[in-house]
Design a protein around this motif. Structure first.
Motif: not given
Length: 177
Positions: A31, A34-35, A39-42, A44, A47-48, A103
């Motif tokens: 995570s 990515l942050a 980038e973001s995960f496809q 949520p 954390y999102d 994030k």
């Protein structure tokens, strides 16, 4: 990743060569990566969902503070301001605070006592910079970091923390007598 394939984050204090290491779980490491990369995960991630929940309730993340360390485990508080302007302190893991900070862009602070107990001189790990060196390009810095990671011996760092913990335990035992 350390030599046992455990994720570790090296935190550097602004405008210094000092920092310290925090071992984190693989989910938090993914995570955080990515942050940091933007980038973001496809779908949520947790954390999102947490970020969106706080925002939808009119809240705002203010800061995180890594306030203590016991037995090489770090403890933190996450400060959130609610819709009425009251700030709440939430018990949190530093790894979660780091992901949320990456994030959302809020600062992460470290209590001086934690820093004093855990700090290491990162310049000794990275090697001394050559004097008179021109400004580096991003590509040069990326290559330098890759070389640092190749040379970095996490076991030396782990042994350092274990020695510090043992010294602290001995000091506490001496004080109790």
């Amino acid at each position: 990743m350390d030599q046992s394939s455990s994720p570790v984050v090296i935190l550097e204090v602004d405008e210094s060569n000092m920092g310290f290491a925090i071992w984190i779980g693989p989910f938090e490491a993914e995570s955080l990566a990515l942050a940091v990369s933007g980038e973001s995960f496809q779908r949520p991630l947790t954390y999102d969902l947490f970020i969106e929940s706080i925002k939808s309730l009119g809240g705002k993340f203010e800061k995180a503070v890594i306030h203590s360390v016991r037995d090489n485990v770090y403890y933190a508080s996450l400060y959130v301001t609610d819709s009425t302007g009251n700030t709440k302190s939430l018990d949190a893991r530093p790894s979660d605070c780091l992901v949320l900070a990456a994030k959302c862009g809020f600062p992460v602070f470290v209590e001086e006592s934690v820093f004093t107990e855990s700090a290491i001189d990162l310049s000794k790990l990275q090697g001394a910079y050559e004097s008179g060196e021109d400004e580096k390009t991003d590509k040069d810095e990326d290559q330098e970091f890759k070389e640092f990671v190749k040379r970095f011996d996490i076991e030396d760092l782990r042994e350092y923390f274990e020695r510090r913990q043992q010294e602290n335990d001995e000091d506490e035992d001496a004080e109790d007598k």
